[in-house]
Design a protein around this motif. Sequence first.
Motif, PDB file in Angstrom:
ATOM      1  N   THR A  66       0.835  -1.197   0.000  1.00  0.00           N
ATOM      2  CA  THR A  66       0.000   0.000   0.000  1.00  0.00           C
ATOM      3  C   THR A  66       0.867   1.243   0.000  1.00  0.00           C
ATOM      4  O   THR A  66       1.829   1.333   0.752  1.00  0.00           O
ATOM      5  N   PRO A  67       0.582   2.230  -0.875  1.00  0.00           N
ATOM      6  CA  PRO A  67       1.392   3.450  -0.897  1.00  0.00           C
ATOM      7  C   PRO A  67       1.354   4.163   0.451  1.00  0.00           C
ATOM      8  O   PRO A  67       0.314   4.243   1.098  1.00  0.00           O
ATOM      9  N   GLU A  68       2.486   4.667   0.851  1.00  0.00           N
ATOM     10  CA  GLU A  68       2.567   5.429   2.098  1.00  0.00           C
ATOM     11  C   GLU A  68       2.946   6.865   1.766  1.00  0.00           C
ATOM     12  O   GLU A  68       4.003   7.119   1.228  1.00  0.00           O
ATOM     13  N   PRO A  69       2.097   7.821   2.050  1.00  0.00           N
ATOM     14  CA  PRO A  69       2.454   9.217   1.771  1.00  0.00           C
ATOM     15  C   PRO A  69       3.611   9.666   2.645  1.00  0.00           C
ATOM     16  O   PRO A  69       3.772   9.222   3.771  1.00  0.00           O
TER      17      PRO A  69
ATOM     18  N   GLU B 161       5.620  -4.159 -10.730  1.00  0.00           N
ATOM     19  CA  GLU B 161       4.649  -5.243 -10.598  1.00  0.00           C
ATOM     20  C   GLU B 161       3.321  -4.788 -11.186  1.00  0.00           C
ATOM     21  O   GLU B 161       2.831  -3.709 -10.865  1.00  0.00           O
ATOM     22  N   TYR B 162       2.739  -5.620 -12.038  1.00  0.00           N
ATOM     23  CA  TYR B 162       1.503  -5.239 -12.704  1.00  0.00           C
ATOM     24  C   TYR B 162       0.606  -6.452 -12.865  1.00  0.00           C
ATOM     25  O   TYR B 162       0.983  -7.582 -12.525  1.00  0.00           O
ATOM     26  N   GLN B 163      -0.594  -6.239 -13.389  1.00  0.00           N
ATOM     27  CA  GLN B 163      -1.554  -7.313 -13.629  1.00  0.00           C
ATOM     28  C   GLN B 163      -1.618  -7.612 -15.121  1.00  0.00           C
ATOM     29  O   GLN B 163      -1.935  -6.733 -15.915  1.00  0.00           O
ATOM     30  N   ARG B 164      -1.305  -8.856 -15.497  1.00  0.00           N
ATOM     31  CA  ARG B 164      -1.366  -9.269 -16.903  1.00  0.00           C
ATOM     32  C   ARG B 164      -2.776  -9.741 -17.222  1.00  0.00           C
ATOM     33  O   ARG B 164      -3.376 -10.514 -16.479  1.00  0.00           O
TER      34      ARG B 164
ATOM     35  N   ASP C 293       1.392   6.853  -7.052  1.00  0.00           N
ATOM     36  CA  ASP C 293       1.261   5.444  -7.411  1.00  0.00           C
ATOM     37  C   ASP C 293       1.792   4.564  -6.290  1.00  0.00           C
ATOM     38  O   ASP C 293       2.310   5.033  -5.277  1.00  0.00           O
ATOM     39  N   LYS C 294       1.683   3.259  -6.478  1.00  0.00           N
ATOM     40  CA  LYS C 294       2.037   2.304  -5.430  1.00  0.00           C
ATOM     41  C   LYS C 294       3.533   2.047  -5.342  1.00  0.00           C
ATOM     42  O   LYS C 294       4.004   1.486  -4.354  1.00  0.00           O
ATOM     43  N   ALA C 295       4.301   2.410  -6.367  1.00  0.00           N
ATOM     44  CA  ALA C 295       5.694   1.973  -6.465  1.00  0.00           C
ATOM     45  C   ALA C 295       6.603   2.888  -5.662  1.00  0.00           C
ATOM     46  O   ALA C 295       7.292   3.740  -6.212  1.00  0.00           O
ATOM     47  N   GLN C 296       6.623   2.732  -4.358  1.00  0.00           N
ATOM     48  CA  GLN C 296       7.372   3.637  -3.493  1.00  0.00           C
ATOM     49  C   GLN C 296       8.881   3.396  -3.512  1.00  0.00           C
ATOM     50  O   GLN C 296       9.645   4.254  -3.101  1.00  0.00           O
ATOM     51  N   GLU C 297       9.349   2.229  -3.944  1.00  0.00           N
ATOM     52  CA  GLU C 297      10.777   1.901  -3.860  1.00  0.00           C
ATOM     53  C   GLU C 297      11.439   1.812  -5.225  1.00  0.00           C
ATOM     54  O   GLU C 297      12.531   1.287  -5.341  1.00  0.00           O
TER      55      GLU C 297
END
Length: 619
Positions: A64-67, A219-222, A335-339
């Motif tokens: 989960t994204p963390e602000p 990471e994504y949904q195919r 977006d979700k990609a925090q790293e």
Amino acid sequence: MSYRYLFFPLLLIALSACGGAGSATATPLPTVAAMALDMETATVAPPATDQPDDTPLPPAATDTPEPEQSATATTVAIPTPLPAATATAASSPSPQSDEEPLAPIAKLSNGANLRAGPGTDHAIIGEIKTGQEVLLQAQNPAGDWIQLDMEGEGQTWIAAFLLELPAGLDLPIVTNIPLPPPPPTPGDSVSIVQSSITIPTYPWYEFTSAAVDEATGWEYQRFDQAAYEASIPQPSPLSYRLVVLENQWLRLSLMPDLGGRLYQMIFKPTGSNELYQNPVIKPSPWGPEQQGNGWLAAGGIEWGLPVVEHGYAWGERWGFITEPVPPAGSVTLFDKAQEQIHLNVDVGLEPDSAAFTLDLTFENRGDEPVDAAFWLNAMLAPGPANRVGPDLRFIIPGDTKQVHSTGEYDLPGEGGLFDWPLHNDRDISRLGSWQRWLGFFAHPQAQANWTAVYDLASDEGVVRVFPPQIIPGVKSFGLGWSQAIDPGNFTDDGSTYVELQGGLTPTFSEQRSFSPGDQVIWRELWYPVAGIGGITAADGNGAVHLNHEGDELRLRIFSTATRSGDLIVNDDQGELLRFNMIVDPASPADILLPPAQPPISFQFIESGGSIWKMGELFP
């Protein structure tokens, strides 16, 4: 609401050159109801929402994204609506056949206003004369307001007591009644509320599986399109959260549940959502091949990363933080990609402004270098119809464009160059001149700091202002016209759109390298424009159209905010005219110039000392 014009004929300008202002005339446009929002229980947005709720698909990502920081939410004032103007009389309905009556008929006992909803708190959209007959369509639940069967977009209502109703009348009851505008408050300020919208949604997410793009670490949904189609899918209603930014000119709706997209841009003087809004959520045969296609042409402005062709993030849940700073306000989406590759988009709105800002930060938060792409994509359908017409114009500065893909037989293939806007005596900038689809880039990159589309039939469009030295890519796309791509590929109602995109590289063929910690930060300004018949030039203050009107030149100026001061217009020989005037987003200036020799330029010197300049204007 009606749309007001400031029109200054030549004789009037001559008389007012010592400081007098011209009079305004009103040309009403229909008020268009956007897809209904569940606003009855809207509340002030919380400081931050980074946990998706359980209602909409797709489900929340594992990480989960963390602000990075929270913002304190405070109550902000409700924006001031535009004053309603009296419209011209509505046309009489066509005579009914004696054999097949179209609808019950009533006669007007007194002249009255026509309104956009059942109540005097709804905008006046026209008037009707005593004795005129009207076709009756429905009634509100209380029975004290009647909906009329009138030509045009939106709903038309009249108070029941003003009609001589036939005996035994039994009309259906309307439940999808538009909400009235908020009550007026002194001045203007920006409100931020949370709401929701229910949209028929095909079960696309059930046919996805987790995957990883090794090149970017995303990471994504195919999507398994074959299995999806074999299931003979049907849509079902699904609720999506909205965060709404609003002032007296604009209502912006953001949708965190589908890629954090800017979903609606409603220009309140016309009532039109200038962005395309798909009435269903339906996977298309387009999108990144490695993702299995399935891109959702949901509409609005989306953020395409970290690969081209719409990216991976269009269907993911994004986090958001509301940041009310009265009288202004903004919402930050992330977006979700925090790293790893990461995007923040801050959508900002100021009081008394028909323009909004996008502050974007694209960065590599990972430990390894990454080659990545970013393209924002605006799906546009200016005007009330939620579909594009043959008179839509792509306004992309520069005289050469590069083909991305096309079905047009007289254009070169992928990577080929063609003249713009005229190619082989055909005006390619006009959508109606196309047969099949066309996607193209500005060549060799953006040639100015603005682009636009404008639909001449609806007299509405959208302008994008941006820094080309940072985001040099400009791309446009249309489905075609006489032999266009079937809209059934992405929607169920035949609605259509065009795309206006901006990228960190000149074309899709390049990527940008990001070392750990690298970031790109830039600001864009977007705004709707209406009532000026086209666009010759634009900047952050507004848009201008200069065209021939017989033997004379006509100059129309759209301002993104209310301005009061002295307008000075010059041609190649010197000053043409000077007078004092007031313009605002609902009142573009419309000026017939005295005999003039282009190029035309102007200065608008505001009472507070600010100066808006535009030069080198040619019709």
